[in-house]
Write a protein that holds these residues in place. Structure first.
Motif, PDB file in Angstrom:
ATOM      1  N   ILE A   6       0.853  -1.189   0.000  1.00  0.00           N
ATOM      2  CA  ILE A   6       0.000   0.000   0.000  1.00  0.00           C
ATOM      3  C   ILE A   6       0.891   1.241   0.000  1.00  0.00           C
ATOM      4  O   ILE A   6       1.782   1.370   0.839  1.00  0.00           O
ATOM      5  N   ASN A   7       0.633   2.111  -0.959  1.00  0.00           N
ATOM      6  CA  ASN A   7       1.397   3.375  -0.984  1.00  0.00           C
ATOM      7  C   ASN A   7       0.747   4.437  -0.114  1.00  0.00           C
ATOM      8  O   ASN A   7       1.409   5.113   0.648  1.00  0.00           O
ATOM      9  N   SER A  19      -4.203   3.323  -2.515  1.00  0.00           N
ATOM     10  CA  SER A  19      -3.348   3.362  -3.699  1.00  0.00           C
ATOM     11  C   SER A  19      -2.259   2.311  -3.513  1.00  0.00           C
ATOM     12  O   SER A  19      -1.503   2.349  -2.546  1.00  0.00           O
ATOM     13  N   TYR A  20      -2.246   1.320  -4.417  1.00  0.00           N
ATOM     14  CA  TYR A  20      -1.310   0.193  -4.302  1.00  0.00           C
ATOM     15  C   TYR A  20      -0.058   0.455  -5.131  1.00  0.00           C
ATOM     16  O   TYR A  20      -0.082   1.260  -6.081  1.00  0.00           O
ATOM     17  N   ASN A  22       1.264  -1.218  -7.356  1.00  0.00           N
ATOM     18  CA  ASN A  22       1.202  -1.561  -8.792  1.00  0.00           C
ATOM     19  C   ASN A  22       0.460  -0.478  -9.586  1.00  0.00           C
ATOM     20  O   ASN A  22       0.115  -0.682 -10.750  1.00  0.00           O
ATOM     21  N   GLY A  23       0.152   0.632  -8.920  1.00  0.00           N
ATOM     22  CA  GLY A  23      -0.488   1.746  -9.624  1.00  0.00           C
ATOM     23  C   GLY A  23      -2.008   1.736  -9.548  1.00  0.00           C
ATOM     24  O   GLY A  23      -2.661   2.696  -9.936  1.00  0.00           O
ATOM     25  N   LYS A  24      -2.577   0.649  -9.027  1.00  0.00           N
ATOM     26  CA  LYS A  24      -4.052   0.570  -8.958  1.00  0.00           C
ATOM     27  C   LYS A  24      -4.556   1.353  -7.744  1.00  0.00           C
ATOM     28  O   LYS A  24      -3.958   1.288  -6.660  1.00  0.00           O
ATOM     29  N   ILE A  25      -5.653   2.042  -7.938  1.00  0.00           N
ATOM     30  CA  ILE A  25      -6.316   2.721  -6.819  1.00  0.00           C
ATOM     31  C   ILE A  25      -7.665   2.052  -6.631  1.00  0.00           C
ATOM     32  O   ILE A  25      -8.473   2.010  -7.566  1.00  0.00           O
ATOM     33  N   ILE A  26      -7.881   1.454  -5.459  1.00  0.00           N
ATOM     34  CA  ILE A  26      -9.123   0.709  -5.220  1.00  0.00           C
ATOM     35  C   ILE A  26      -9.942   1.446  -4.170  1.00  0.00           C
ATOM     36  O   ILE A  26      -9.433   1.827  -3.114  1.00  0.00           O
ATOM     37  N   ASP A  27     -11.220   1.612  -4.491  1.00  0.00           N
ATOM     38  CA  ASP A  27     -12.164   2.279  -3.599  1.00  0.00           C
ATOM     39  C   ASP A  27     -12.864   1.253  -2.723  1.00  0.00           C
ATOM     40  O   ASP A  27     -13.375   0.259  -3.243  1.00  0.00           O
ATOM     41  N   TYR A  28     -12.874   1.487  -1.415  1.00  0.00           N
ATOM     42  CA  TYR A  28     -13.600   0.585  -0.506  1.00  0.00           C
ATOM     43  C   TYR A  28     -14.702   1.407   0.162  1.00  0.00           C
ATOM     44  O   TYR A  28     -14.419   2.295   0.971  1.00  0.00           O
ATOM     45  N   ILE A  66      -2.231   2.748   9.210  1.00  0.00           N
ATOM     46  CA  ILE A  66      -1.831   1.662   8.306  1.00  0.00           C
ATOM     47  C   ILE A  66      -0.463   1.127   8.719  1.00  0.00           C
ATOM     48  O   ILE A  66       0.439   1.895   9.039  1.00  0.00           O
ATOM     49  N   THR A  67      -0.357  -0.209   8.775  1.00  0.00           N
ATOM     50  CA  THR A  67       0.942  -0.843   8.984  1.00  0.00           C
ATOM     51  C   THR A  67       1.174  -1.781   7.792  1.00  0.00           C
ATOM     52  O   THR A  67       0.332  -1.854   6.887  1.00  0.00           O
TER      53      THR A  67
END
Ligand code: OGA
Ligand code: ZN
Length: 373
Positions: A6-7, A19-20, A22-28, A66-67
């Protein structure tokens, strides 16, 4: 997403976005996160016991921490704290992974060049690895043969019970296909059985059908099979309007005798998420069509076009079962039939039963997990 970190995390109005690396941004979404907080599940049953109405429409994350392994959230209400495993969040990135939930292998469509694989009774009965191979094959093709079956009244059930419960119907838990005096079903004559799926008149027609051949010495009696999914795709290619008619209109099916009157209305072709997922076709127990008057003529054209494809040399396969062989097929995908036979020339006797798709899929998943394949 293994090996991906996780970035950053961003708190939005209705969701948080991760924002991961690998460049993907996932909305939760916040409802979704709160509904899936580990505390929302009973520790033993693992079933959700969270009341969704116990939170407000505008619930939101106030703070996060976040850890490497976890994401902690402090919620805007009830002083609630949630802690999520980062791997769980990655594996459940719903806009990425949703379609994996069912864990099923993809279907492989076939035509008349197809030869169903033959599996060995002893191996399927005794070895989990062989059972797994067979179930996986069945998910792909929906038709196979098991050979070296003893000609007795338990071998079929032994294999069926390896998977799960048998499906009882108005014909019993197990049925005997023989020509009988006073038949209540065309299968119990020596006449030809045109291609069909069994029990379309049931609320849920049985999933997989087993037919164990004890004797097939009479002249005739060859089995016929067609991949209904392939035939439906062919119809769609040939004439989309005809395909749509068979998807969008229901027709009636009925079986009745002294004991029962079982009726259902359903389309010949069912489509879920753009994929054909069920074929229901049985001309001998289709009841009188009750379609709108302006559709009737075109519907019959579509229905006849489908029958023509089903019976065409491009799709139909035919072979004669031998004593000691059992054919197993997905009754809501693969149509089956038989040629007429002459009962004066020898004995013909098949035993049959059904096991629903649920049981097949569940066993497939459990074996996949336990064998780690
Ligand atoms: C049936 C059936 C096939 C056969 O019993 O439903 O289709 O080969 N039988 O007799
Ligand atoms: Zn049948």
């Amino acid at each position: 997403m293994s090996g991906i970190n996780i970035n950053s995390v961003n708190l939005n109005d209705k969701s948080l976005s991760i924002s991961y690396s690998n460049g993907k941004i996932i909305d939760y979404n916040y409802f979704w996160l709160r509904d899936n907080c580990p505390s929302a599940f009973h520790p033993q049953t693992k079933e959700r016991n969270f009341d969704l109405l116990s939170i407000n429409d505008n619930i939101r994350a106030l703070e996060f921490e976040i850890t490497q392994d976890s994401l902690k959230i402090k919620w805007s209400e009830q002083d609630h704290l949630s802690e999520y495993d980062v791997n769980w969040l990655k594996n459940n990135a719903y806009n990425e992974h949703y379609s994996n939930f069912l864990m099923m292998p993809e279907e492989k469509l076939w035509d008349s060049t197809y030869q169903p694989a033959i599996f060995n009774y002893e191996k399927v009965k005794d070895l989990d690895s062989e059972l797994y191979q067979w179930l996986q094959y069945m998910c792909h093709y929906g038709l196979s043969i098991i050979d070296n079956m003893p000609s007795n009244d338990v071998a079929m059930e032994e294999i069926a019970h390896r998977i799960g419960h048998l499906r009882e119907t108005n014909f019993g838990i197990v049925f005997n296909v023989q020509s009988k005096p006073n038949p209540n079903n065309q299968a119990y004559t020596s006449e030809r059985l045109p291609l069909h799926t069994d029990l379309p008149n049931q609320e849920t027609p049985p999933g997989y059908q087993f037919l164990h051949c004890l004797h097939n010495e009479a002249d005739g009696g060859e089995s016929t099979f067609v991949d209904g999914f392939a035939a439906a795709r062919q119809l769609e290619k040939d004439n989309k309007r005809y395909f749509d008619l068979l998807v969008n209109y229901k027709i009636p099916f009925r079986f009745h005798d002294e004991k029962c009157d079982i009726r259902e209305m359903r389309p010949v072709i069912s489509v879920v998420d753009g994929e054909v997922n069920e074929i229901i076709f049985n001309a001998h127990i289709a009841s009188t069509f009750n379609l709108p008057a302006d559709i009737m003529y075109e519907y019959y054209l579509a229905y006849r076009a489908f029958i023509r494809i089903l019976n065409s040399p491009q799709y139909l396969i035919k072979f004669k079962l031998e004593g000691g062989q059992m054919v197993v097929f997905d009754n809501r995908r693969v149509l089956h039939g038989r040629e007429s036979f002459n009962p004066q020339t020898g004995k013909r006797h098949l035993r049959g039963c059904y096991v629903d798709r649920t049981e097949f899929k569940s066993k497939y998943r459990k074996l996949k997990q336990s064998l780690a394949v």
